[in-house]
Design an enzyme around this catalytic site. Structure first.
Site, short mmCIF file in Angstrom:
data_model
loop_
_atom_site.label_atom_id
_atom_site.label_comp_id
_atom_site.label_asym_id
_atom_site.label_seq_id
_atom_site.Cartn_x
_atom_site.Cartn_y
_atom_site.Cartn_z
N ASP A 149 0.71 -3.47 11.96
CA ASP A 149 0.99 -2.10 11.37
C ASP A 149 -0.07 -1.24 11.91
O ASP A 149 -1.29 -0.99 10.94
CB ASP A 149 1.01 -2.64 9.77
CG ASP A 149 1.72 -1.13 9.06
OD1 ASP A 149 1.88 -0.28 10.01
OD2 ASP A 149 1.91 -1.44 7.93
N PHE B 232 2.81 0.67 -1.09
CA PHE B 232 2.95 0.97 -2.35
C PHE B 232 2.67 2.71 -2.72
O PHE B 232 1.97 2.90 -1.98
CB PHE B 232 2.10 0.04 -3.64
CG PHE B 232 0.41 0.55 -3.57
CD1 PHE B 232 0.10 1.50 -4.01
CD2 PHE B 232 -0.11 -0.43 -2.95
CE1 PHE B 232 -1.28 1.77 -3.84
CE2 PHE B 232 -1.62 -0.39 -2.76
CZ PHE B 232 -2.25 0.75 -3.33
N GLU C 160 1.08 4.45 -6.11
CA GLU C 160 0.55 4.27 -7.43
C GLU C 160 -0.04 5.68 -8.01
O GLU C 160 -0.96 6.18 -7.59
CB GLU C 160 -0.90 3.31 -7.35
CG GLU C 160 -1.41 2.84 -8.32
CD GLU C 160 -2.45 1.75 -8.30
OE1 GLU C 160 -2.22 0.59 -7.90
OE2 GLU C 160 -3.68 2.16 -8.07
N HIS D 88 -0.22 3.69 0.08
CA HIS D 88 -0.31 2.67 1.14
C HIS D 88 0.74 2.56 1.78
O HIS D 88 1.65 1.79 1.26
CB HIS D 88 -0.92 1.47 0.34
CG HIS D 88 -1.32 0.26 1.34
ND1 HIS D 88 -1.26 -1.05 1.08
CD2 HIS D 88 -2.13 0.43 2.44
CE1 HIS D 88 -1.80 -1.67 1.87
NE2 HIS D 88 -2.12 -0.85 2.71
N ASN E 14 -6.20 0.08 10.24
CA ASN E 14 -5.82 -0.74 11.17
C ASN E 14 -6.00 0.12 12.51
O ASN E 14 -5.01 1.13 12.61
CB ASN E 14 -4.19 -1.41 11.14
CG ASN E 14 -4.36 -2.48 10.13
OD1 ASN E 14 -5.33 -2.99 9.63
ND2 ASN E 14 -3.26 -2.99 10.20
N PRO F 36 -7.88 0.29 -1.99
CA PRO F 36 -6.52 -0.15 -2.95
C PRO F 36 -7.05 -1.64 -3.43
O PRO F 36 -7.66 -2.40 -2.57
CB PRO F 36 -5.43 -0.13 -2.29
CG PRO F 36 -5.76 -0.39 -0.79
CD PRO F 36 -7.22 0.32 -0.81
N SER G 26 -8.50 0.40 -8.45
CA SER G 26 -8.83 0.69 -6.87
C SER G 26 -10.00 1.57 -7.01
O SER G 26 -10.42 1.97 -8.12
CB SER G 26 -7.64 1.49 -6.15
OG SER G 26 -6.55 1.12 -6.51
N HIS H 156 -11.68 -2.76 3.23
CA HIS H 156 -10.33 -1.74 3.16
C HIS H 156 -9.59 -2.24 2.04
O HIS H 156 -8.77 -1.65 1.63
CB HIS H 156 -9.69 -2.10 4.46
CG HIS H 156 -8.69 -3.27 4.41
ND1 HIS H 156 -9.11 -4.32 4.38
CD2 HIS H 156 -7.22 -3.29 4.61
CE1 HIS H 156 -7.99 -5.18 4.51
NE2 HIS H 156 -6.89 -4.38 4.62
N GLY H 157 -9.81 -3.61 1.32
CA GLY H 157 -9.09 -3.86 0.04
C GLY H 157 -9.49 -5.22 -0.32
O GLY H 157 -10.59 -5.40 -0.21
#
Lengths: 150, 485
Positions: B99, B209, B211, B239, B334, B382, B389, B408-409
């Site tokens: 992705d 998502f 949000e 996202h 990415n 996130p 987040s 990143h998460g």
């Protein structure tokens, strides 16, 4: 089933099984012949994506895929199924391998186009990875490990 | 080519850093950002082997790095950062991932929690209607022809703005102004282009998502003021990535790189690390194709941001100015990029891969927007759908130690299969509602697979990044309503 007799596994042997991978979904696929292995990989693919039994095999689609070597060909084969789903929304109940060589597979998919009211999408497959990919024979049975990016 | 069976040894450097000493075919050490507890969890899967494998690739500069959200990926670990020199160094599609430019955008608003509480259900329903989500979803009102698609791939978010989706000032608040240079659509396969066209303007599935959240805590008042964040202020986070187009670009190039690696005599510890020298035809072609996919993703988030703004206007019946949903920032998670750093006292260009990691440039860096130059680049992290987040900023330390990168998460701790087992028999949507979070999704399964327990607590990840100094905390956001793809 459309699977030919010589490639069929006996009744006790699974066609494929799930393996754990934190990020994604992995399967170990089996086949008495490589032909059966490719057919069962197709079944695993559509089982992950949807309830395969809900797919009516009312339409046929010829599929030809080329690559370099068995492992890359298996990824290319499954990637083609993903592409046909994404672009033309094809769902296949079965895929019959008509001819198979190390660099080329010819198959007939039997199924229909995705209809949101009849087909539940269970898990969206985003890619077929080369990660940990292997094809080998264990006790007369072909085995392939495939990790899907979901 | 299976990976090594055993996890490599790690040595503790300090409270937040661990070293995998160079051995065997590794060309450098691996460095992992984690605390003691995290390291114990990390050792349960194969991600450390992946850090060591990346250290084996030719031309690696500095260390093979892993951010605190490291988890098992394919080829590169997720949370992996690695830079390669432009002489014999390589570029690897697996170091970017399928992705391409999966990323996050965050908008702030003039609204407070109390202003929308009564309309939350309507808002998330409107967003659900306006942004197609889930597998196989299509947009009916935006059909992308082949000529338009080329524009998207070469111009990125600027194309969307020109078509009336969002405002010119949005572009300044997107990493690389929403367009990575050098994109060449002629390098994309017919399949990649075909997969892209029907999916433009759609959210996708899995962990993607939209949000609606509110600012729950502020750690840095001055930075929050600059970003337009106030206590209880309403924000929207999106996202998503480059959809099927990016996946096809990755797949097509992995195939090319498998042959290229052989051609250039590069030994691959894992097939998914297939790569070619940055300067080779294959390397250059990949970067130009990757730029197309990255620009597709920037455009996609820009479009969805527009439809979020539209949804708020429809439901609240207030003007755009009144609502004030302004873009704070939009980042890639990415990506591979040619960037400049001071290495051994000299300015050098390197090809930085961020696979599940965020650029985190410090204050005064020329590549960050003028209005943020005093504070640093916003970093958007996130969490899972049930917790929170974070908004962070880039730092000088990230610049010197991690090629301007941070986490990143949250990172998964459970497979999707395990998560589904844990959630069996539970009404997850109802549980979330009881916690004050509305969840809307086209299918039930995604919600089950995305339960909070399936993820690391993002607060731990952020704490390690903050304490290690590779980014600093600005604000915490708690979700109010989520559209899951």
């Amino acid at each position: 089933m459309l699977q030919s007799m010589e490639s069929a596994l006996d009744n006790h042997h699974p066609e494929y099984e799930y393996i754990e991978h934190t990020g994604d979904i992995g399967v170990r696929v089996f086949g008495r012949e490589l032909k059966g292995l490719f057919e069962n990989a197709g079944k695993a693919f559509f089982d992950i994506l949807t309830e395969r039994e809900s797919i009516q095999p009312s339409l046929q689609k010829q599929i030809v895929v080329e690559s370099h070597g068995w492992e890359r060909l298996l990824v290319a084969w499954l990637s083609e199924l993903l592409y046909l789903f994404e672009v033309d929304q094809w769902l296949f109940q079965t895929c019959e391998i008509r001819s198979l060589g190390e660099n080329r597979v010819e198959a007939v998919g039997r199924g229909e186009h995705y209809a949101p009211d009849r087909h539940e999408i269970k898990t969206g497959i985003k890619a077929v990875t080369h990660h940990q990919l292997s094809i080998h024979k264990v006790n007369e049975i072909w085995e392939a490990t495939i990790i899907f990016d979901v | 080519m299976p990976e090594a069976a055993a996890n490599p040894k790690v040595q503790k450097i300090d409270d937040y850093r661990w070293r995998i000493p160079r051995e065997g075919k590794m060309r450098t050490d691996g460095i992992i950002y984690a605390d003691q507890q995290m390291m114990e969890d990390i050792q349960r899967d194969m991600s450390l082997v992946q850090v060591a494998n990346v250290a084996c690739l030719p031309g690696i500069v500095g260390h093979s790095l892993a951010m605190p959200d490291i988890h098992w990926g394919y080829g590169f670990p997720i949370g992996g950062v690695a830079a390669f020199n432009l002489d014999e160094g390589v570029v690897s599609p697996g170091g970017v991932g399928y992705d391409i430019n999966c990323g996050v955008q965050l908008m702030r608003s003039n609204l407070r929690k109390g202003d929308i509480q009564a309309d939350l259900q309507k808002l998330i329903e409107a967003i659900f209607r306006n942004i197609p989500s889930g597998v196989g979803s299509r947009r009916k009102d935006l059909k992308l022809g082949p000529a338009d698609e080329r524009e998207v791939l070469t111009r990125g978010a600027a194309w969307a703005v020109q078509q009336g989706y969002g405002a010119e000032q949005d572009l300044a608040h997107i990493e690389d102004r929403g367009c990575i240079a050098g994109a060449d659509p002629d390098l994309l396969s017919k399949k990649a282009l075909e997969r892209g066209r029907p999916e433009i303007g759609t959210l996708g599935s899995g962990n993607h998502f939209v949000e609606i959240a509110s600012v729950a805590e502020i750690f840095d008042m001055e930075a929050a003021r600059v970003l337009g964040l106030e206590p209880d202020g309403i924000t929207v986070m999106i996202h998503s990535g480059s959809r099927g187009l990016g996946h096809q670009v990755c797949e097509d190039n992995l195939d090319v790189m498998l042959d290229a690696a052989q051609k250039y005599g590069i030994e691959l510890p894992d097939r998914q690390l297939a790569c070619a020298p940055v300067q080779s035809k294959e390397g250059k072609n990949y970067l130009a194709a990757m730029a197309c996919a990255a620009n597709f993703a920037f455009t996609n988030r820009q479009l969805m941001g527009h439809w979020v703004r539209q949804s708020f206007q429809q439901v609240l019946d207030r003007s755009a100015q009144d609502i004030g949903l302004d873009l704070i920032y939009d980042v890639c998670h990415n990506i591979a990029k040619i960037e400049e750093f001071i290495i051994d006292g000299q300015k050098r260009k390197v090809c930085v891969h961020r696979k599940g990691a965020t650029r985190a440039f410090p204050a005064h860096h020329p590549l960050i927007p003028a209005d943020y130059r005093s504070i640093g680049q916003p970093v958007l992290i996130p969490g899972d759908m049930g917790r929170y987040s974070f908004v962070l900023l880039g730092t000088e330390k990230a610049m010197t130690d991690t090629f301007g990168s941070t986490c990143h998460g949250a990172g998964r701790v459970m497979s999707r299969h395990q998560a589904a087992k844990v959630a069996k028999g539970r009404a997850i949507i109802r549980e979330m509602e009881d916690r004050g979070i509305l969840v809307r999704s086209p299918g039930k399964r995604t919600v089950v697979e995305e339960i909070s327990e399936a993820y690391k607590d993002v607060a731990d990840v952020v704490r390690v990044a903050h304490e290690a100094g590779i980014s600093r905390k600005v604000a915490k956001l708690t979700p109010l309503a989520v559209l899951k793809g």
